[in-house]
Enzyme design. Structure first.
Site, mmCIF file in Angstrom:
data_model
loop_
_atom_site.group_PDB
_atom_site.id
_atom_site.type_symbol
_atom_site.label_atom_id
_atom_site.label_comp_id
_atom_site.label_asym_id
_atom_site.label_seq_id
_atom_site.Cartn_x
_atom_site.Cartn_y
_atom_site.Cartn_z
ATOM 1 N N HIS A 424 -2.543 47.902 -2.206
ATOM 2 C CA HIS A 424 -2.594 46.780 -3.148
ATOM 3 C C HIS A 424 -3.602 45.707 -2.728
ATOM 4 O O HIS A 424 -3.379 44.514 -2.947
ATOM 5 C CB HIS A 424 -1.200 46.139 -3.283
HETATM 6 C C1 LIG Z 1 -2.592 55.375 -5.048
HETATM 7 C C2 LIG Z 1 -2.295 54.044 -5.655
HETATM 8 C C3 LIG Z 1 -1.028 53.789 -6.189
HETATM 9 C C4 LIG Z 1 -0.745 52.551 -6.744
HETATM 10 N N1 LIG Z 1 0.460 52.353 -7.352
HETATM 11 C C5 LIG Z 1 0.693 51.197 -7.989
HETATM 12 C C6 LIG Z 1 1.867 51.014 -8.760
HETATM 13 O O1 LIG Z 1 2.665 51.944 -8.969
HETATM 14 N N2 LIG Z 1 2.091 49.788 -9.314
HETATM 15 C C7 LIG Z 1 1.236 48.748 -9.145
HETATM 16 O O2 LIG Z 1 1.536 47.652 -9.608
HETATM 17 N N3 LIG Z 1 0.067 48.916 -8.490
HETATM 18 C C8 LIG Z 1 -0.235 50.124 -7.951
HETATM 19 N N4 LIG Z 1 -1.435 50.319 -7.340
HETATM 20 C C9 LIG Z 1 -2.433 49.255 -7.421
HETATM 21 C C10 LIG Z 1 -3.080 49.172 -8.802
HETATM 22 O O3 LIG Z 1 -3.218 50.432 -9.395
HETATM 23 C C11 LIG Z 1 -4.458 48.550 -8.639
HETATM 24 O O4 LIG Z 1 -4.314 47.364 -7.919
HETATM 25 C C12 LIG Z 1 -5.140 48.201 -9.950
HETATM 26 O O5 LIG Z 1 -5.264 49.350 -10.749
HETATM 27 C C13 LIG Z 1 -6.516 47.629 -9.642
HETATM 28 O O6 LIG Z 1 -7.241 47.426 -10.811
HETATM 29 P P1 LIG Z 1 -8.747 46.955 -10.730
HETATM 30 O O7 LIG Z 1 -9.236 46.847 -12.123
HETATM 31 O O8 LIG Z 1 -8.842 45.761 -9.847
HETATM 32 O O9 LIG Z 1 -9.534 48.132 -9.958
HETATM 33 P P2 LIG Z 1 -9.570 49.693 -10.215
HETATM 34 O O10 LIG Z 1 -8.552 50.102 -11.197
HETATM 35 O O11 LIG Z 1 -9.539 50.338 -8.882
HETATM 36 O O12 LIG Z 1 -10.990 49.927 -10.919
HETATM 37 C C14 LIG Z 1 -12.232 49.841 -10.306
HETATM 38 C C15 LIG Z 1 -13.183 50.791 -11.053
HETATM 39 O O13 LIG Z 1 -14.529 50.469 -10.722
HETATM 40 C C16 LIG Z 1 -15.253 51.661 -10.473
HETATM 41 N N5 LIG Z 1 -16.336 51.310 -9.561
HETATM 42 C C17 LIG Z 1 -16.202 50.829 -8.299
HETATM 43 N N6 LIG Z 1 -17.421 50.585 -7.777
HETATM 44 C C18 LIG Z 1 -18.332 50.913 -8.720
HETATM 45 C C19 LIG Z 1 -19.759 50.880 -8.745
HETATM 46 N N7 LIG Z 1 -20.471 50.458 -7.701
HETATM 47 N N8 LIG Z 1 -20.394 51.311 -9.871
HETATM 48 C C20 LIG Z 1 -19.673 51.733 -10.950
HETATM 49 N N9 LIG Z 1 -18.312 51.782 -10.963
HETATM 50 C C21 LIG Z 1 -17.653 51.381 -9.863
HETATM 51 C C22 LIG Z 1 -14.194 52.570 -9.838
HETATM 52 O O14 LIG Z 1 -14.596 53.920 -9.863
HETATM 53 C C23 LIG Z 1 -12.967 52.255 -10.669
HETATM 54 O O15 LIG Z 1 -12.904 53.040 -11.829
HETATM 55 C C24 LIG Z 1 -1.749 51.540 -6.772
HETATM 56 C C25 LIG Z 1 -3.018 51.796 -6.255
HETATM 57 C C26 LIG Z 1 -3.302 53.042 -5.713
HETATM 58 C C27 LIG Z 1 -4.699 53.300 -5.197
#
Ligand SMILES: Cc1cc2nc3c(=O)[nH]c(=O)nc-3n(C[C@H](O)[C@H](O)[C@H](O)COP(=O)(O)OP(=O)(O)OC[C@H]3O[C@@H](n4cnc5c(N)ncnc54)[C@H](O)[C@@H]3O)c2cc1C
Length: 485
Positions: A424
């Site tokens: 997280h």
């Molecule tokens: C295995 C796992 C289980 C989890 N389980 C839970 C849960 O059950 N409940 C909960 O509340 N939270 C959970 N979390 C946490 C939650 O899913 C994440 O915190 C949340 O999805 C983050 O969202 P975000 O938009 O910040 O980033 P992300 O959803 O990680 O999105 C980032 C995106 O940017 C893309 N990207 C990155 N760098 C680049 C680049 N240089 N160029 C182009 N694209 C790029 C990536 O490929 C990705 O698609 C979990 C996380 C993981 C990894």
């Protein structure tokens, strides 16, 4: 030239792309390092089944990082890579952050704009709560389906009974007003579909809820296999981004760039582009664009994993049907096996006082940053975890479970040997006032000292969250839409 270039189609990127492109006059281009699955059926089957945590060593839909959980405890963390990002691989748990988290967050911004009262209308509007949608503070019309497991598996029934025997109350709805119950045991709201004939449920991530239904809009373009390696500037105004598209270099220009690459990659991209601590940029030969404390602080939920045997048959529903919460602790009786033939109970500190940091070791865009979690640095964190582990031991005893591994007093060493993370990681680009030496973006997501650039993802959350972050990321992206329209 497009109006808005969104970097990353993870949880926040999907929400933002869908919401901004509702205005047909607003052109939106989304670039994603991983695959672009344009239809629900295109997703790998491992991602569809909510009973799986699809984290295999060879999974092409993951970013994988070596980290230091403590100086002498290495670890590996993952993030989703592909449409939906981490929301396409996560555990489906969808609990709102607590009112006290929003109060602390508002304190960081110096205004009421981030308190729970301001968040509530967005929480209501984004959900379709199949169990409590008609209750005050809930919604039935939003894109995110929320369901709880009504009939828990036998293991979880025993867990619930053990917690009640220890005096914990039953919590029917973790997302209830006012701002979520503080303690008790109860079913986890999950972003899953209804059970099929075999009892399996679809994982319904942000791609399904937001992005896929918007893909037919002519003003929205989504491009997979496109890795952004650096931002482009004219002075301190961002003008676009350099990418590798299927490995070939290309520059994309845009009126405005929004980073939604997640808390690790958004920070790494800023640092690589000269937005970060000046000394760090200079030492790596990166021209400084703006001095802001990117990567200087982050928070994550340290989790102690206790493996145990139990005769209850393995069920197949969601990885986490119930949780127990009290003080700053969440106890998680997982239904998925982390090692063959055993169950795991996660004991998690939700508001640690220790913090981590991210920094580059080279300007090379293909080298991962150094990630140091700084877990268990404070005596306070160690004491609270130790007490919680002892309580978990009482629950396991009451369930007649057989813990694996050496018994004995819970020493610092014992904690370190079982230390993991909840995945997280948050707060590498903290939200806060101009002049706050720890702040990277303002309360409207704009990077301090740079024009035309925003960060909208888990990077910006400036306080530890008492709950898993997914619901909060969807919320903040919904809120960002109002700022960026
Ligand atoms: C295995 C796992 C289980 C989890 N389980 C839970 C849960 O059950 N409940 C909960 O509340 N939270 C959970 N979390 C946490 C939650 O899913 C994440 O915190 C949340 O999805 C983050 O969202 P975000 O938009 O910040 O980033 P992300 O959803 O990680 O999105 C980032 C995106 O940017 C893309 N990207 C990155 N760098 C680049 C680049 N240089 N160029 C182009 N694209 C790029 C990536 O490929 C990705 O698609 C979990 C996380 C993981 C990894």
């Amino acid at each position: 030239m497009v109006h808005t270039l969104i970097i990353g189609s993870g949880t926040a990127g999907c929400v933002l792309a869908a919401r901004l492109s509702e205005d047909p006059g607003h052109t939106v281009r989304v670039v994603e390092a991983g695959s672009h699955w344009a239809h629900s059926d295109d997703f790998p089957p491992e991602l569809a089944d909510s009973a799986e945590l699809p984290l295999g060593d060879r999974a092409s839909w993951l970013w994988r990082y070596s980290v230091a959980l403590t100086p002498d405890r290495p670890g590996t963390i993952v993030r989703g890579r592909g449409i939906g990002g981490s929301g396409s691989v996560n555990g489906s748990y969808f609990i709102r952050a607590a009112a006290r988290d929003f109060a602390a967050w508002s304190g960081e911004t110096g205004s009421r704009s981030w308190d729970f009262g301001a968040a509530l209308p967005y929480f209501r509007a984004l959900e379709n709560d199949h169990d409590y949608g008609d209750h005050p503070g809930h919604g039935r019309a939003g894109p995110v389906p929320v369901r709880r497991i009504v009939r828990p598996t036998p293991l979880i029934q025993e867990f619930g009974a053990a917690c009640r025997d220890l005096g914990f109350g039953e919590v029917a709805d973790w997302n209830a007003l006012p701002g979520g119950p503080e303690s008790g045991v109860g079913p986890v709201p999950c972003t899953v579909g209804p059970p099929d004939a075999s009892g399996r449920r679809h994982r319904i991530g942000p791609a399904h809820s937001y992005l896929l239904p918007a893909l037919s809009r002519p003003n929205l373009t989504v491009q997979g296999d496109t890795l952004v390696i650096r931002l482009r500037f004219q002075g301190t105004r961002v003008t676009g981004a350099d990418c590798l598209i299927d490995g070939k270099p290309e520059t994309i220009r845009a009126e405005r760039v929004v980073l939604c690459a997640g808390a690790i990659e958004s920070a790494a991209l800023l640092l690589r582009s000269g937005i970060g601590p000046g000394e760090q940029s200079a030492a790596l030969g990166i021209p400084v664009v703006a001095e802001v404390p990117v990567g200087g602080w982050f928070t994550d939920h340290p989790e102690i994993g206790i493996d145990y045997r139990h005769p209850a048959p393995a069920g197949r529903s969601v990885p986490l049907e119930y949780v127990l919460e009290f003080d700053d602790i969440e106890i998680r009786p997982y239904t998925v096996a982390f090692i063959p033939g055993a169950y795991r109970m996660g004991v998690t500190l939700m508001r640690p006082t220790s913090a981590g940091s991210i920094r580059l070791t080279t300007a090379d865009p293909l080298t991962a940053p150094r990630i140091e979690h700084g877990y268990l640095e404070t005596a306070d964190d160690r004491t609270r975890l130790r007490d919680a582990v002892e309580l978990a031991g009482q629950i396991l005893e009451s369930m007649a479970a057989e813990p694996l591994g050496a018994a004995g007093p819970v020493s610092d060493r014992w904690l370190r040997d079982r230390l993991g993370t909840s995945q997280h990681l948050a707060g590498t680009c903290r939200m806060g006032r101009a002049g706050d030496p720890r702040a990277v973006v303002d309360d409207r997501f704009r990077v301090h000292g740079v024009a035309g650039l925003s960060v909208v993802d888990l990077s910006v959350v400036p306080v530890p969250l008492s709950r898993g972050p997914q619901a909060t990321v969807v919320l903040l992206a919904e809120r960002a839409t109002a700022e960026l329209r």
